[in-house]
Enzyme design. Structure first.
Site, PDB file in Angstrom:
ATOM      1  N   TRP A   1     -16.450  -7.339   3.654  1.00 58.99           N
ATOM      2  CA  TRP A   1     -15.159  -7.939   3.327  1.00 58.99           C
ATOM      3  C   TRP A   1     -15.248  -9.343   2.745  1.00 58.99           C
ATOM      4  O   TRP A   1     -14.208  -9.951   2.438  1.00 58.99           O
ATOM      5  CB  TRP A   1     -14.251  -7.913   4.543  1.00 58.99           C
ATOM      6  CG  TRP A   1     -13.914  -6.515   4.953  1.00 58.99           C
ATOM      7  CD1 TRP A   1     -14.532  -5.776   5.926  1.00 58.99           C
ATOM      8  CD2 TRP A   1     -12.921  -5.659   4.379  1.00 58.99           C
ATOM      9  NE1 TRP A   1     -13.971  -4.527   5.990  1.00 58.99           N
ATOM     10  CE2 TRP A   1     -12.977  -4.419   5.060  1.00 58.99           C
ATOM     11  CE3 TRP A   1     -11.981  -5.819   3.356  1.00 58.99           C
ATOM     12  CZ2 TRP A   1     -12.145  -3.347   4.748  1.00 58.99           C
ATOM     13  CZ3 TRP A   1     -11.144  -4.744   3.051  1.00 58.99           C
ATOM     14  CH2 TRP A   1     -11.232  -3.538   3.740  1.00 58.99           C
TER      15      TRP A   1
ATOM     16  N   LYS B   1       0.701  -3.956  -5.858  1.00 62.67           N
ATOM     17  CA  LYS B   1      -0.667  -4.332  -5.466  1.00 62.67           C
ATOM     18  C   LYS B   1      -1.573  -3.370  -6.223  1.00 62.67           C
ATOM     19  O   LYS B   1      -1.616  -2.181  -5.901  1.00 62.67           O
ATOM     20  CB  LYS B   1      -0.806  -4.149  -3.955  1.00 62.67           C
ATOM     21  CG  LYS B   1      -2.201  -4.353  -3.386  1.00 62.67           C
ATOM     22  CD  LYS B   1      -2.195  -4.167  -1.846  1.00 62.67           C
ATOM     23  CE  LYS B   1      -3.581  -4.372  -1.259  1.00 62.67           C
ATOM     24  NZ  LYS B   1      -3.576  -4.217   0.228  1.00 62.67           N
TER      25      LYS B   1
ATOM     26  N   ARG C   1     -15.524 -14.311  -2.205  1.00 60.69           N
ATOM     27  CA  ARG C   1     -14.179 -13.735  -2.262  1.00 60.69           C
ATOM     28  C   ARG C   1     -13.118 -14.777  -2.594  1.00 60.69           C
ATOM     29  O   ARG C   1     -12.128 -14.475  -3.257  1.00 60.69           O
ATOM     30  CB  ARG C   1     -13.870 -13.080  -0.913  1.00 60.69           C
ATOM     31  CG  ARG C   1     -12.436 -12.628  -0.778  1.00 60.69           C
ATOM     32  CD  ARG C   1     -12.282 -11.733   0.436  1.00 60.69           C
ATOM     33  NE  ARG C   1     -10.895 -11.618   0.830  1.00 60.69           N
ATOM     34  CZ  ARG C   1     -10.465 -10.888   1.848  1.00 60.69           C
ATOM     35  NH1 ARG C   1     -11.319 -10.210   2.586  1.00 60.69           N
ATOM     36  NH2 ARG C   1      -9.185 -10.822   2.155  1.00 60.69           N
TER      37      ARG C   1
ATOM     38  N   ASP D   1      -7.069 -14.919   3.093  1.00 64.18           N
ATOM     39  CA  ASP D   1      -6.085 -13.940   3.551  1.00 64.18           C
ATOM     40  C   ASP D   1      -5.325 -14.417   4.775  1.00 64.18           C
ATOM     41  O   ASP D   1      -5.558 -13.924   5.872  1.00 64.18           O
ATOM     42  CB  ASP D   1      -6.792 -12.607   3.852  1.00 64.18           C
ATOM     43  CG  ASP D   1      -5.800 -11.456   3.989  1.00 64.18           C
ATOM     44  OD1 ASP D   1      -4.625 -11.648   3.646  1.00 64.18           O
ATOM     45  OD2 ASP D   1      -6.218 -10.384   4.443  1.00 64.18           O
TER      46      ASP D   1
ATOM     47  N   GLU E   1       2.891 -16.573  -1.912  1.00 65.50           N
ATOM     48  CA  GLU E   1       3.154 -15.596  -0.847  1.00 65.50           C
ATOM     49  C   GLU E   1       2.647 -16.099   0.499  1.00 65.50           C
ATOM     50  O   GLU E   1       1.487 -16.494   0.622  1.00 65.50           O
ATOM     51  CB  GLU E   1       2.463 -14.265  -1.208  1.00 65.50           C
ATOM     52  CG  GLU E   1       2.701 -13.158  -0.204  1.00 65.50           C
ATOM     53  CD  GLU E   1       1.985 -11.853  -0.597  1.00 65.50           C
ATOM     54  OE1 GLU E   1       2.007 -11.496  -1.791  1.00 65.50           O
ATOM     55  OE2 GLU E   1       1.407 -11.222   0.301  1.00 65.50           O
TER      56      GLU E   1
ATOM     57  N   GLU F   1      -8.086  -3.454  -2.748  1.00 66.52           N
ATOM     58  CA  GLU F   1      -8.333  -2.722  -1.500  1.00 66.52           C
ATOM     59  C   GLU F   1      -8.067  -1.228  -1.651  1.00 66.52           C
ATOM     60  O   GLU F   1      -7.478  -0.588  -0.783  1.00 66.52           O
ATOM     61  CB  GLU F   1      -7.501  -3.311  -0.354  1.00 66.52           C
ATOM     62  CG  GLU F   1      -7.904  -4.749  -0.026  1.00 66.52           C
ATOM     63  CD  GLU F   1      -7.111  -5.380   1.114  1.00 66.52           C
ATOM     64  OE1 GLU F   1      -6.015  -4.895   1.399  1.00 66.52           O
ATOM     65  OE2 GLU F   1      -7.599  -6.347   1.704  1.00 66.52           O
TER      66      GLU F   1
ATOM     67  N   ASN G   1       0.880  -1.172   0.000  1.00 63.69           N
ATOM     68  CA  ASN G   1       0.000   0.000   0.000  1.00 63.69           C
ATOM     69  C   ASN G   1       0.917   1.220   0.000  1.00 63.69           C
ATOM     70  O   ASN G   1       1.512   1.553   1.023  1.00 63.69           O
ATOM     71  CB  ASN G   1      -0.917  -0.001   1.226  1.00 63.69           C
ATOM     72  CG  ASN G   1      -1.903  -1.160   1.194  1.00 63.69           C
ATOM     73  OD1 ASN G   1      -2.492  -1.459   0.160  1.00 63.69           O
ATOM     74  ND2 ASN G   1      -2.073  -1.816   2.322  1.00 63.69           N
TER      75      ASN G   1
ATOM     76  N   GLU H   1      -4.723 -22.841  15.997  1.00 64.42           N
ATOM     77  CA  GLU H   1      -5.900 -23.199  15.200  1.00 64.42           C
ATOM     78  C   GLU H   1      -7.024 -23.725  16.095  1.00 64.42           C
ATOM     79  O   GLU H   1      -8.188 -23.387  15.907  1.00 64.42           O
ATOM     80  CB  GLU H   1      -5.529 -24.265  14.162  1.00 64.42           C
ATOM     81  CG  GLU H   1      -6.689 -24.663  13.265  1.00 64.42           C
ATOM     82  CD  GLU H   1      -6.372 -25.844  12.352  1.00 64.42           C
ATOM     83  OE1 GLU H   1      -5.495 -26.661  12.715  1.00 64.42           O
ATOM     84  OE2 GLU H   1      -6.997 -25.929  11.277  1.00 64.42           O
TER      85      GLU H   1
ATOM     86  N   GLU I   1      -0.273 -11.605  11.294  1.00 57.77           N
ATOM     87  CA  GLU I   1      -1.467 -10.763  11.265  1.00 57.77           C
ATOM     88  C   GLU I   1      -2.685 -11.465  11.858  1.00 57.77           C
ATOM     89  O   GLU I   1      -3.390 -10.906  12.688  1.00 57.77           O
ATOM     90  CB  GLU I   1      -1.769 -10.330   9.819  1.00 57.77           C
ATOM     91  CG  GLU I   1      -3.062  -9.524   9.714  1.00 57.77           C
ATOM     92  CD  GLU I   1      -3.349  -9.015   8.309  1.00 57.77           C
ATOM     93  OE1 GLU I   1      -2.491  -9.187   7.411  1.00 57.77           O
ATOM     94  OE2 GLU I   1      -4.427  -8.429   8.102  1.00 57.77           O
TER      95      GLU I   1
END
Lengths: 658, 658
Positions: free
Chosen positions: B520, B263, B317, B346, B368, B267, B184, B490, B374
């Site tokens: 989202w 990117k 998505r 994601d 990736e 978004e 970003n 998890e 995150e």
């Protein structure tokens, strides 16, 4: 670029007074304000400000036998001359604006002298304005109208012309006290009491000619943070002396300073608990510093555990203020006012009265409302709150024939008057309030604080008539859009008094479970079988027991609990039948569809005003109604889907639930 | 005050090499790095860097018949002398660290020559570092280790010593490319391409001696925002020329510049869609600017509708990247790498492979991963992710006997190599990674990128042995704590592959419905009967059809869908029986209690290390485990309560569900 909107005081509002010969008699800063208003109005509308000779209107400020209230006024006639008499400048100012609101009617027909006096001696607006922009809360905490009119760039504004206009607006509706800074007091704001005091003097000078005294919110830790003392213990002599000295300095600069507002031991603010003292100890140390000068401390009762465990169903935030404060009744000094949020939670669209209001007969109590629409649509939604306040102020905690909430606040019940307080919705937005129609909430707060018996719809029409005069179609459309808008908002948001369901932190838009597993004590406990909070004595948190009879029993039973508060007091199955005859689940569906439909109708009604209201007003409101409809759609669909997924009960009318 | 932690390169790690006589033969910046390492190690441990005479170890960089890979090395013996040979500095550096990791074993026993070469030619770390602190995202987006090691106070740091240490760490594990700034790209970051280029030169100089090429993330709108052109249309000749000219300037300053990361149309970032162009058009204009200099553009495939309507169950998505990119297979220039997030959503704790990886045989693809945690505990939770990456890299999209994901990325399947990329977890924290044990994820990423066939537990033990050498009890305890920690995480978070359920925006801590009614595209659709997302071809979004056989069919049926992904692919009743033999609802309860218990055991195991690991490590990890246990308790209780309230099914083992 729009100039600042005149709100309910456009030049046209002064036509009836301004087209006449008017004499103003009296002295002092507030009488000077009246004289200046008359001068401007007569210049605009062809009348005259006269010193002698015949007058159509006399505004006289002079001593009068038997009158003691400087805020009261008498309107009457002397021959063909209308006369307003008052013993104080504020009374004259209020009398003047009374005539303005009446318009031509003030000069026609016959009427004997009528005395008007405020039903509440304290009519106060608190500003949650920060001097320094807060990294999370911004310049104005819970402000939806731009920046602060008092502060910019970390200092008090050099140009106070907006404040002057604001003071004029407040004076015209009888507000007589203003809290200048946020009750969450940061380091920059703390300095208002000391280093920045010269700027507070400037602000006080702006408010004084409109009959308004200023207050400061202070931090309980100020003796430490400002005074450099090792403690803020209220029983420590050095702390007592620091408050006395500091307060004396304030009064040396501002002789009519109103006093302090304080949020202590609440949501992280410092308070007496840190020193093993109670809230009476805390309040009294401030009160004794203020007493020699006639000042008052407004001590907020918004104390609760904001680190609650959602697993613990026995702890009830609604109980907290009563648990903390009721035992202290009688322990507060005479110049302490305990300032109680009207509801026991936090300014939801629907709450019962806070039981604290009926629990402290030996304590001066102020009731606090929120004009800023924190939980009621952020001034993006039309939500005319005057009916809500009217309902709260008229509520009789001890039942029919007994005093109202307004009576308690006004000193007509047991203890002397505390007052009526609200959090302002004003900022540096050209319309003052973000949403142009939210001006009516500010206006209506002042009017109800003056006399809580006024009909909300009449207050609304007063505001409409002053602000958008001359076109009956506009007046009717605005009345239609605004009058029921609080109930509309209630319909499309959290159902049956259960509250919250808003996006955490932001408090705008739906998040049904947003606070459900949080530390804030704000839960709905919906499961596949039912929803609501059991606050009964029989099986719940016992909160109903904080009310006196008859409400302790009416709320206790689902047979007598009002529908609109059912889920505030009871956890019931989705199939529970309301007094209205419908089930809880069907009520949820019905009200959410209905509320949404009402917003659609509002928008359609508004669309018909194109060309009939100023273009900038039309455009602003049009855009906001688009957002309100979008948001109401989200509310409708998220709430309906949430309860449909949980209950599995289909809508009896077969409408789309996603 | 703790100095910067040495991570896996403490002085002790170099004992075996450093206590010997070592000769280094060769030239160039990376060989110089090897020589400096040897000099430091021998000075520390009593060996010697020798030019002639007998040596215990020879590190030789020289041409070698038949060897073409400058990153490869051969280890062997010449008499009693251990020898490492490589044709390039990087190969020698990697061979050197290979010996370091082996320790004394490198010098004992007999062994014929062994060639080692990376299984992936591209092993890259992307930094989501901002030059200017972003008001919401901070200095490092999704960074949990303090500020950026590259940037401070809005500029590239003057002191690059932390970058130098970081480059050394990366070189030791074979990382050979680094993206220097957030994908970003804000206004300050955009300037790295032009005004700030001299600072990028400085950074490149720091990375170069460690075999690492630098990349910049660029904005697709740069021709407009930096170049002042009226358009960024990739087919516009002026745009093409601007990219060509700007890129030539970069290469004039940094001849081994790696290329761009971008990117686009994701978004809110600008991209070719604004001009009616597709992503191949967009990527190729950059590729053609880079091609003359051997540069590569890494074009991210993370394109989806981030303004989805939760009411619309047909939009998925998970489908988006494949829908956008698969049709473009064959349209990308040879120096374009399409960079695909390993999972279709994601970076959740559990996702299936992104079907894009198996859908573009004529396109270079990079996979990736996210080393920064995150969605996996913000480096407050122990979550050793190497087993997850191992599983993804070893997955065979076309079934047994067919190529793995690593084969696709390495160019062993159809198209040439793209590579393996990950988002770094490093900041200016003294431990580099916030959580000291999160260093193992950085280390493990490098090792797996080198050879995905390495056993995760062996990689973990390598890291433990280097970082906390000498105490078998410590090694065993760390292994116990870390080895299964991804599965533990998890267990106590979102169940059975359904994902999300995190606090919106923050992505830490539970909020089961946090994203359920959002824009989202991240939903679980739990109702009173069941839970999960129907992505089948038969009745759902058809996402299963994006996979080749056999997985398109295995995922399609609940009979063959792996348990751990069941709710990713299917909406099932709570009573659905898993292959494990338990029901979905009981699995939720069991795993949440189990995961929480495992965290408690982790903390107990760690507590036993007091006095056996450095105090600052002990204290930091101890504090973090308190937080992990607190957070795991919230996860357990909120998830269990949520599903208990919805399903009404009690825990078969009668444990407390609130």
């Amino acid at each position: 670029m729009l100039d600042v909107h005149p709100a309910w005081l456009p030049a046209s509002a002064f036509r009836s007074v301004g087209s006449r010969r008017v004499r103003v008699v009296g002295d002092g800063p507030v009488v000077a304000t009246v004289r200046a208003e008359v001068a401007a109005a007569t210049a605009e509308h062809g009348g005259a400000l006269v010193d002698d000779g015949p007058a159509d209107l006399e505004l006289v400020c002079a001593p009068e036998d038997g009158e003691t209230d400087p805020e009261a006024f008498v309107v009457g006639r002397a021959g063909r001359t209308a006369v307003v008499r008052a013993i104080g400048g504020p009374g004259l100012l209020y009398g003047f604006h009374h005539l303005v609101r009446q318009g031509e009617a003030a000069f026609t027909g016959e009427a004997g002298p009528q005395r008007h006096a405020p039903r509440q001696p304290v009519r106060m607006l608190d500003h949650w304005d920060n001097v320094a922009v807060h990294p999370v809360m911004g310049q104005v905490e819970r402000g939806y109208s731009g920046g602060s009119i008092f502060y910019a760039d970390g200092v008090v504004r050099a140009d106070l012309s907006r404040v002057r206009s604001y003071a004029r607006l407040l004076g015209s509706i009888g507000v007589n006290r203003v809290g200048l800074n946020n009750v969450n007091v940061g380091p920059a704001e703390a300095g208002l009491l000391t280093d920045l005091l010269p700027d507070v003097v400037r602000l006080a000078e702006v408010f004084r000619p409109h009959g308004i005294r200023v207050h400061l919110s202070v931090s309980f830790a100020a003796p430490v943070t400002l005074g450099g003392l090792p403690t803020a213990d209220p029983l420590d002599p050095a702390v007592r002396d620091w408050w006395a000295r500091t307060t004396a300095d304030v009064y040396a600069a501002i002789p009519d300073f109103g006093g302090y507002v304080i949020k202590a031991d609440s949501e992280g603010q410092p308070g007496p608990f840190a020193y093993g003292r109670d809230h009476a100890d805390g309040a009294n140390v401030l009160a004794r510093a203020l007493a020699p000068f006639g000042g008052t401390v407004f001590w907020r009762a918004f104390v609760y555990d904001h680190h609650q465990d959602w697993r613990d169903r026995s702890t009830d935030r609604a109980r907290a203020a009563h648990d903390h404060f009721a035992p202290l009744d009688g322990a507060f000094d005479p110049n302490v006012v305990v300032q109680v949020k009207a509801g026991p939670m936090d300014f939801q669209a629907r709450e019962p009265l806070s039981p604290v209001v009926a629990a402290m007969p030996r304590t001066r109590l102020a009731v606090e409302f929120q004009v800023t629409q924190e939980y009621t649509g952020h001034q993006k939604h039309v939500c005319h709150l005057v009916p809500q306040w009217r309902e709260m102020l008229g509520f009789r905690p001890w039942g029919e024939g007994e005093p109202t909430v307004a009576d308690v606040a006004a000193g007509r019940a047991a203890a002397p008057a505390g007052g009526v307080v609200a959090v302002s919705n004003v900022g540096d937005d050209p319309f003052w309030t973000g949403h142009p129609l939210a001006q009516a909430n500010l206006f209506g707060f002042g009017r109800l604080a003056w006399d809580e018996r006024l009909a909300p719809e009449a207050v609304l029409d007063e505001w409409i008539g002053l602000t958008y005069p001359g076109d009956p179609a506009v007046c009717q459309a605005l009345h239609e859009i605004m009058d029921g808008s609080w109930l509309t908002y209630e319909r499309y948001t959290a159902p049956l008094g259960v509250g919250f369901m808003v996006r955490p932190g932001l408090h705008y838009g739906p998040a049904v479970d947003g606070y459900e597993y949080s530390r804030w004590g704000t839960y709905h406990f919906a499961d596949r079988d039912g929803v609501g909070v059991d606050r009964t004595r029989a099986t719940g948190t016992g909160f109903t027991g904080q009310y006196p009879a008859p409400w302790r029993d009416r709320y206790e039973s689902t047979d007598t609990c009002p529908d609109e508060l059912l889920l505030f007091f009871h956890h019931v199955p989705y199939g529970h039948v309301l007094h209205s005859g419908t089930t809880v689940i069907q009520h949820i569906y019905d009200t959410h569809f209905a509320g949404h439909d009402e917003v659609r109708r509002m928008a359609a009604t508004w669309a018909g005003l194109e060309g009939r209201v100023p273009a900038e007003v039309f455009d602003r409101v049009t855009g906001l109604l688009v957002e309100q409809l979008r948001c109401a759609t989200e509310w409708r669909d998220q709430v309906n889907t949430y309860f449909w997924r949980k209950s599995g009960v289909p809508d009896a009318r077969g409408r789309t639930i996603h």
